[in-house]
Design an enzyme around this catalytic site. Structure first.
Site, PDB file in Angstrom:
ATOM      1  N   HIS A 283      45.959  33.079  54.106  1.00 14.24           N
ATOM      2  CA  HIS A 283      44.893  34.033  53.789  1.00 14.24           C
ATOM      3  C   HIS A 283      45.284  34.860  52.565  1.00 14.24           C
ATOM      4  O   HIS A 283      46.469  35.144  52.368  1.00 14.24           O
ATOM      5  CB  HIS A 283      44.649  34.971  54.976  1.00 14.24           C
ATOM      6  CG  HIS A 283      44.294  34.244  56.241  1.00 14.24           C
ATOM      7  ND1 HIS A 283      45.233  33.951  57.212  1.00 14.24           N
ATOM      8  CD2 HIS A 283      43.122  33.742  56.670  1.00 14.24           C
ATOM      9  CE1 HIS A 283      44.635  33.295  58.202  1.00 14.24           C
ATOM     10  NE2 HIS A 283      43.357  33.150  57.898  1.00 14.24           N
TER      11      HIS A 283
ATOM     12  N   ASP B  15      50.723  30.128  58.474  1.00 18.73           N
ATOM     13  CA  ASP B  15      49.454  29.601  58.975  1.00 18.73           C
ATOM     14  C   ASP B  15      48.862  28.520  58.077  1.00 18.73           C
ATOM     15  O   ASP B  15      47.749  28.060  58.310  1.00 18.73           O
ATOM     16  CB  ASP B  15      48.439  30.735  59.240  1.00 18.73           C
ATOM     17  CG  ASP B  15      48.495  31.829  58.200  1.00 18.73           C
ATOM     18  OD1 ASP B  15      49.147  31.648  57.151  1.00 18.73           O
ATOM     19  OD2 ASP B  15      47.867  32.897  58.431  1.00 18.73           O
TER      20      ASP B  15
ATOM     21  N   HIS C 198      46.874  42.418  54.823  1.00 19.94           N
ATOM     22  CA  HIS C 198      45.433  42.722  54.728  1.00 19.94           C
ATOM     23  C   HIS C 198      45.146  44.227  54.729  1.00 19.94           C
ATOM     24  O   HIS C 198      44.023  44.641  54.414  1.00 19.94           O
ATOM     25  CB  HIS C 198      44.655  42.086  55.891  1.00 19.94           C
ATOM     26  CG  HIS C 198      44.639  40.585  55.854  1.00 19.94           C
ATOM     27  ND1 HIS C 198      44.222  39.881  54.747  1.00 19.94           N
ATOM     28  CD2 HIS C 198      45.002  39.659  56.778  1.00 19.94           C
ATOM     29  CE1 HIS C 198      44.328  38.569  55.006  1.00 19.94           C
ATOM     30  NE2 HIS C 198      44.802  38.416  56.222  1.00 19.94           N
TER      31      HIS C 198
ATOM     32  N   ASP D 286      51.046  33.146  52.593  1.00 18.46           N
ATOM     33  CA  ASP D 286      50.180  33.098  53.778  1.00 18.46           C
ATOM     34  C   ASP D 286      48.876  32.381  53.393  1.00 18.46           C
ATOM     35  O   ASP D 286      48.435  32.464  52.246  1.00 18.46           O
ATOM     36  CB  ASP D 286      49.885  34.526  54.238  1.00 18.46           C
ATOM     37  CG  ASP D 286      49.167  34.582  55.575  1.00 18.46           C
ATOM     38  OD1 ASP D 286      49.830  34.849  56.591  1.00 18.46           O
ATOM     39  OD2 ASP D 286      47.945  34.367  55.609  1.00 18.46           O
TER      40      ASP D 286
HETATM   41 ZN   LIG Z   1      47.254  34.509  57.443  1.00 20.61          ZN
END
Ligand SMILES: [Zn+2]
Length: 345
Positions: free
Chosen positions: A163, A248, A124, A161
């Site tokens: 996200h 995740d 991120h 991931d």
């Molecule tokens: Zn994540």
């Protein structure tokens, strides 16, 4: 197969208190690798600190000094999700340097593949901003480092991931030498990763987003990997594959709403490993991003190592399938749209 792993206790010193991204994640992974004795089959790769020159391959000098200053003040919050403590800068530069060293080992043939078990995570972090538990973009720094050090033309980053790796996408958005491909829950944090975000200028087409509705499990992810990830990576023909490995998307993870199992991770990693074997002499570097249910994280990272070692006979999935019995979404038409958008057969 010789498989490396990067680890150092320095990563435990990034003290986030009660935060979900905390040192117990790496402790759970290492202790599971020790209990199952798998760690004996792996080669320890010692990390080093990334230099300022390496950090600024992708980050601004202001970003680096901002984190240094926060840490010198004793720590604090960089954004509503991202906290640093007195040792966080040291841990973060060793995380970036750890992934670089994994890349070096794989490029020099010291190991066939490697997995950097580092924290803080990185995908991120943008050029100018820490966010989403991430300080420096470890995978992006490594991609830039390896590109220039080994004079490569093409590196692929696969980010599974749950996200979207907004930082990695942004850093390489107009760069045709780095393909960024992400599967992620969408719409979801951090908000980016729409289907039509495909790159800019010379980098048009080398960003591939696969935004998936909540509820996807192994039965959805495997067709995505077979029908989209495989053809996209084959067409790009990378000289090295880097993987932002977040766990995740496991059903037991409380940060997201996917249904993937440990067995499903092993199948996804098998596809990725097959692509590396086929396209780039097996050169493959994993780096840890998310994954917050400790049992799911530890068993899934171990399953990843089993696949990298080439022995899938003793993969264990003690958590099994999701007990939630959520109805899986039908992604048939989504796959069709993605194929059309990226001119895939
Ligand atoms: Zn994540």
């Amino acid at each position: 197969m010789k498989v490396g792993f990067v680890y150092d206790p320095i990563y435990l010193q990034h003290d986030t208190g009660q935060h979900v991204e905390n040192a117990s994640r790496l402790e759970a992974i290492i202790s599971h690798l020790e209990q199952t004795r798998l760690i004996r089959q792996l080669t320890l790769v010692k990390p080093r600190a990334a230099t300022i020159e390496e950090l600024t391959l992708v980050h601004s000098e202001q970003h680096v000094s901002h984190i240094q200053e926060m840490v010198q003040k004793g720590g604090g919050w960089l954004d509503p999700d991202t906290v640093v403590s007195a040792s966080s800068y040291q841990a973060a530069i060793y995380a970036a340097g750890g992934v670089i060293e994994a890349g070096e080992m794989v490029m020099q043939g010291g190991v066939d593949s490697a997995f950097a078990l580092v924290r803080p995570p990185g995908h991120h972090a943008t050029a100018n901003r820490a966010m989403g538990f991430c300080l420096f973009n470890n995978v992006a720094i490594t991609a830039e480092y390896v590109l220039s050090r080994y004079n490569l033309e093409r590196i692929a980053i696969i980010d599974f991931d749950v996200h979207h790796g907004n930082g990695t996408q942004e850093i390489f958005y107009d760069n045709p030498r780095v393909l960024y491909l992400s599967t992620h829950q969408y719409p979801f944090y951090p908000g980016t990763g729409a289907l039509d975000e495909t790159g800019r200028g010379e980098g048009k087409g080398t960003t591939v987003n696969i935004p998936l509705p909540a509820g996807c499990g192994d039965n959805e992810y495997l067709p995505v990997f077979e029908q989209i990830v495989g053809p996209v990576i084959r067409r790009f023909d990378p000289q090295l594959i880097l993987v932002s490995a977040g766990y995740d998307l496991h059903w037991a993870d409380e940060l997201a709403m996917m249904q993937v199992t440990t067995t499903g991770f092993a199948q996804m990693v098998k596809i990725i490993r097959g692509l590396a074997d086929e396209l780039c002499s097996g050169r493959l570097v994993f780096t840890l991003e998310g994954g917050y249910n400790l049992a799911a994280l530890a068993t899934s990272v171990k399953a990843t190592f089993d696949v990298l070692l080439g022995d899938t006979s003793n993969i264990e999935d003690p958590l099994g399938k999701s007990p939630h019995r959520l109805t899986a979404p039908d992604i048939t038409s989504l796959l069709k749209v993605i194929k059309e958008m990226h001119s895939l057969p």
